[in-house]
Design an enzyme around this catalytic site. Structure first.
Site, PDB file in Angstrom:
ATOM      1  N   SER A  53      83.807   8.396  29.001  1.00 24.31           N
ATOM      2  CA  SER A  53      82.792   9.148  29.756  1.00 24.31           C
ATOM      3  C   SER A  53      83.454   9.770  30.972  1.00 24.31           C
ATOM      4  O   SER A  53      84.603   9.477  31.279  1.00 24.31           O
ATOM      5  CB  SER A  53      81.674   8.208  30.229  1.00 24.31           C
ATOM      6  OG  SER A  53      82.096   7.484  31.382  1.00 24.31           O
ATOM      7  N   ASP A  54      82.752  10.622  31.693  1.00 26.41           N
ATOM      8  CA  ASP A  54      83.258  11.005  33.007  1.00 26.41           C
ATOM      9  C   ASP A  54      82.755   9.954  34.003  1.00 26.41           C
ATOM     10  O   ASP A  54      82.005   9.035  33.656  1.00 26.41           O
ATOM     11  CB  ASP A  54      82.828  12.434  33.374  1.00 26.41           C
ATOM     12  CG  ASP A  54      83.781  13.033  34.415  1.00 26.41           C
ATOM     13  OD1 ASP A  54      84.510  12.263  35.081  1.00 26.41           O
ATOM     14  OD2 ASP A  54      83.805  14.267  34.572  1.00 26.41           O
ATOM     15  N   TRP A  55      83.199  10.106  35.230  1.00 27.77           N
ATOM     16  CA  TRP A  55      82.922   9.096  36.264  1.00 27.77           C
ATOM     17  C   TRP A  55      81.401   8.877  36.402  1.00 27.77           C
ATOM     18  O   TRP A  55      80.683   9.781  36.822  1.00 27.77           O
ATOM     19  CB  TRP A  55      83.516   9.583  37.588  1.00 27.77           C
ATOM     20  CG  TRP A  55      83.414   8.621  38.724  1.00 27.77           C
ATOM     21  CD1 TRP A  55      82.355   8.465  39.565  1.00 27.77           C
ATOM     22  CD2 TRP A  55      84.418   7.689  39.141  1.00 27.77           C
ATOM     23  NE1 TRP A  55      82.625   7.491  40.473  1.00 27.77           N
ATOM     24  CE2 TRP A  55      83.884   6.996  40.252  1.00 27.77           C
ATOM     25  CE3 TRP A  55      85.693   7.357  38.700  1.00 27.77           C
ATOM     26  CZ2 TRP A  55      84.598   5.999  40.921  1.00 27.77           C
ATOM     27  CZ3 TRP A  55      86.409   6.377  39.371  1.00 27.77           C
ATOM     28  CH2 TRP A  55      85.854   5.706  40.459  1.00 27.77           C
ATOM     29  N   GLU A  56      80.964   7.709  36.001  1.00 26.84           N
ATOM     30  CA  GLU A  56      79.541   7.313  36.079  1.00 26.84           C
ATOM     31  C   GLU A  56      78.604   8.227  35.300  1.00 26.84           C
ATOM     32  O   GLU A  56      77.387   8.238  35.533  1.00 26.84           O
ATOM     33  CB  GLU A  56      79.070   7.248  37.543  1.00 26.84           C
ATOM     34  CG  GLU A  56      79.791   6.179  38.336  1.00 26.84           C
ATOM     35  CD  GLU A  56      79.139   5.876  39.685  1.00 26.84           C
ATOM     36  OE1 GLU A  56      78.439   6.753  40.212  1.00 26.84           O
ATOM     37  OE2 GLU A  56      79.331   4.751  40.171  1.00 26.84           O
TER      38      GLU A  56
END
Ligand code: NOJ
Length: 749
Positions: free
Chosen positions: A279-282
């Site tokens: 995923s991307d950050w959060e």
């Protein structure tokens, strides 16, 4: 017209089946055996990526690694810490599964290359591959295994700060260079020393964020998605990219991190991707913020169900997947599949056999050879946009005094650009210092900063700059944007030079001396007035560690500029979107139909007859078209012809042109081939880049440049039907930019 459907071979090519790498049965067996031994908690642990603790290992982190609750760590770059974390994973966890260490190594690790958009201006896949190779070598030498690059988002909006990280607006150029980066990072085999896993990001439509505002929504219809936004990602899958990352934004109402169409249907089923998705950050947790998940647990369900294998930074997987499996909401087989994807890459990287890093096995960081490659990359990235009266190159013999002016002439940090977590300005050589050392015994160099930063408004330094310019033979101005004005979340609505930089150029122009402006920036800028007041303008992007020597080489004529714009330069932000491969519309703008706002008669009657598509106040021409870039020499194209102007499917078009260097300098020209499908079932762009070649010619030299263009490359995606080449006529242009005039026509039967 009835479409020609593809031969089975071309179908396989476009569907990825031909190039999808066959899985290694031995490695798959090992992964299965390991998976079989894992508890559900250990499996979920592999899906979790956590941030490093800056050369520290807290007791909490130690315990988690011991329990197999972490699969990957990002942003830790201290070798001792990385080796110790790995030792805990390998020796103290029950199954000894190694961690995979990640970092954003975007345009170099310690040796910083030009920003990706600058590298794209080289139109040189070999050079881009070499840059990624060096970055991979340096990153692996400290213990990293994985970078979040290349960013291959088609970027048509210079307001968007992350255009700096992109490879521009064109699907073909982005594909060629994105694949070159993947090859550079990953080498022949991920198991080889000095290679790291690459990550194709951000899937998909990040560059289409509404209004160029980072993270904003993207609405892209199927036709555009397949024809423009998907191709670079598909090309990277075919090149064996190890990992993928979703975009932060939503695509057509579904945030990418919960978008099963993207990650299950397209990536896995259609393209047969066998690496893993992080995923991307959060971005999994943000499914709640987007408003498609009621809470973090639901976000975890949507993320894993959509095919996001590993969660970066947020903890919805580690907190909720166990419960979701126990409840039967998420089948354990989905978790198994995600773990298998991750283990596969860990095995391919050789982490089970060689988990630790010994820095002395590698060349030193910032080695001479790395700096030389970074300098060459910067030379090839610079684009000459104006050169009136051939004021460039500066003739060393004629220069006795040079005035070097501007906030970016001697700023070792700002020339590095965005995303340089590990770059050290201490290694930078600035333009001022390069010019001083090259002109040491030849000319006096007077430096005045004139503006404190690129954003300063105080003009108190202008008199001193004018004084320095007074008895100079030429003025070289270093202007543009500081690094922080582009990059993630750093979008601009105004594309002008910030602060009082334009006033500075004007003040310098008033001295009557030749004004050479060098612009360093992370995006295309609306340079209209800057161009007016400059005799020459060199666009250097953020050129990296060796930007100074590279620019000095070009200014002093040791090399001729060869960069070509990988993105259209609009005249103003109001023209955006402005890209070369646009559609014709039913009423395309023409010179004859264009009326400037000032020329409309008062109370002119409103009519719809004879109107065309343009702005009253900004016309329809960009400032500079895609592919544009001048040289010190002149190139002439003649004799464009197709050896086989009537072809069938499966054929290869042979297009040739005579390219001559009719000027006085040895130089490289990027010869570009564009096509237009004249009549098709759905509208096609007025031009599409399909091939290019870098050609070096001495003064007076001519060469026949031949392009072999497989007919399959003329295919486009028809929604609901797939990739097709439609029979009929295609225009073909070859020239030095996207407005090339030399044209021939071929027919596909
Ligand atoms: C956010 C960015 O969007 C992404 O490109 C990057 O790789 C991650 N943060 C990790 O730093």
């Amino acid at each position: 017209m009835r479409p020609l459907t593809f031969s089975i071979l071309s179908f396989l090519f476009f569907s990825g089946l031909l190039y999808a790498q066959a899985l290694d049965p031995e490695l798959e067996k090992k992964a299965s055996e390991l998976l079989h031994k894992m508890t559900i908690q250990e499996k979920i642990g592999q899906l979790s990526q956590v941030n490093g603790e800056y050369s520290n290992i807290s007791s909490g982190m130690r315990a988690k690694v011991q329990k197999g609750e972490i699969g990957s760590i990002l942003n830790e770059v201290d070798t001792k810490t990385l080796n110790e974390l790995q030792r805990i994973a390998v020796e103290e966890s029950r199954l000894g599964i190694p961690l995979i260490f990640a970092r954003d190594v975007i345009h170099g690790f310690k040796t910083i290359f030009p920003i990706p958009l600058g590298q794209a201006a080289s139109w040189n896949p070999d050079l881009v591959e070499k840059g990624a190779r060096i970055a991979a070598m340096e990153a692996s030498s400290v213990g990293l295994h994985w970078t979040f690059a290349p960013m291959i988002d088609i970027s048509r909006d210079p307001r968007w700060g992350r255009i700096a990280e992109s490879l521009g607006e064109d699907p073909y150029l982005t594909s060629q260079l994105g694949v070159a980066m993947v090859r550079g990072f990953q080498g022949e085999s991920l198991a080889d020393k000095g290679t790291i896993a690459a990550c194709a990001k951000h899937f998909v439509g990040y560059g289409a964020a509404e209004g160029g505002r980072d993270y904003n929504i993207a609405n892209i219809p199927e036709n555009e998605l397949y024809n423009n936004y998907f191709p670079p990602f598909k090309a990277c899958v075919d090149a064996g990219v190890a990992t993928f990352m979703p975009t932060f934004n939503e695509l057509n109402g579904v945030p990418a991190s919960g978008n099963a169409f993207l990650f299950r249907t397209v990536l896995r089923e259609d393209w047969k991707f066998d690496g893993f998705v992080v995923s991307d950050w959060e971005s999994v947790r943000q499914l709640v913020v987007h408003g498609v998940a009621s809470d973090n647990k639901e976000a975890a369900r949507q993320g894993i169900s959509a095919g996001i294998d590993m969660e970066m930074a947020s903890t919805t997987y580690s907190s909720h997947l166990l419960k979701l499996v126990e409840e039967g909401t998420v089948p354990e087989s989905i978790i198994d599949e995600a773990v298998r994807n991750i283990l596969r890459i860990k095995f391919q990287l050789g982490l089970f056999d060689n988990p630790y890093t010994n820095t002395s096995d590698f060349p030193p960081l910032v080695a001479e050879a790395h700096l030389a490659a970074a300098e060459e990359a910067a030379v090839q990235s610079c684009v000459l946009l104006k050169n009136e009266r051939q004021v460039l190159p500066l003739q060393e013999k004629a220069i006795r005094k040079l005035a070097v002016i501007g906030p970016l002439a001697d700023d070792p940090y700002e020339q590095l650009g965005t995303w340089i977590f590990d770059g050290n300005p201490g290694h930078s050589i600035t333009p001022l210092s390069a010019l001083r050392s090259t002109l040491k015994d030849i000319a006096e160099v007077h430096f005045v900063k004139a503006l404190e930063t690129s954003r300063s408004y105080s003009q108190s330094g202008f008199p001193e700059a004018a004084e320095a310019a007074k008895d100079a033979d030429a003025i070289v101005l270093f202007l543009g944007e500081e690094s922080i004005l582009s990059g993630e979340a750093h979008c601009r609505a105004d594309l002008g030079l910030p602060g009082a930089q334009l006033e500075l150029i004007q003040a310098m122009a008033q001295t009557g001396k030749p004004v050479i402006t060098v612009v360093m920036a992370g995006r295309p800028l609306a340079l209209g007035q800057a161009l007016e007041f400059s005799d020459a303008l060199l666009f250097a992007w953020h050129p990296g560690t060796m930007g100074g020597p590279a620019i000095a080489r070009l200014l002093l004529g040791k090399d001729a500029p060869s960069g070509k714009l990988p993105v259209t330069f609009p005249t103003s932000a109001g023209q955006i979107p402005m890209y070369y491969n646009h559609k014709n519309t039913g009423k395309p703008a023409t010179e004859a139909s264009f009326i400037h706002i000032d020329d409309i008669p008062v109370r002119a009657p409103q009519t719809s007859v004879g109107n065309t598509s343009y702005y009253l106040d900004a016309g329809y021409h960009p400032l500079f078209p895609f592919g544009y870039g001048l040289s010190y020499t002149r190139f002439e194209y003649t004799g464009l012809k197709a050896a086989n102007p009537i072809v069938g499917r499966g054929d290869i078009l042979q297009i040739s042109v005579q390219l001559s260097n009719t000027g006085d300098y040895e130089a490289v020209e990027v010869a570009q081939l564009y096509i237009r499908d004249l009549v098709s079932s759905i509208t096609r762009p007025v031009k599409e880049l399909k091939s290019f070649q870098r050609v070096r010619l001495r003064p007076g030299e001519s060469r026949t440049v031949t392009f072999s263009l497989p007919v399959e490359q003329l295919a486009y995606y028809y929604p609901g039907r797939g990739w097709e080449v439609e029979p009929g006529e295609f225009d073909i242009w070859v020239g030095g930019n996207s407005e090339a005039a030399l044209k021939t026509t071929v027919e596909i039967r």
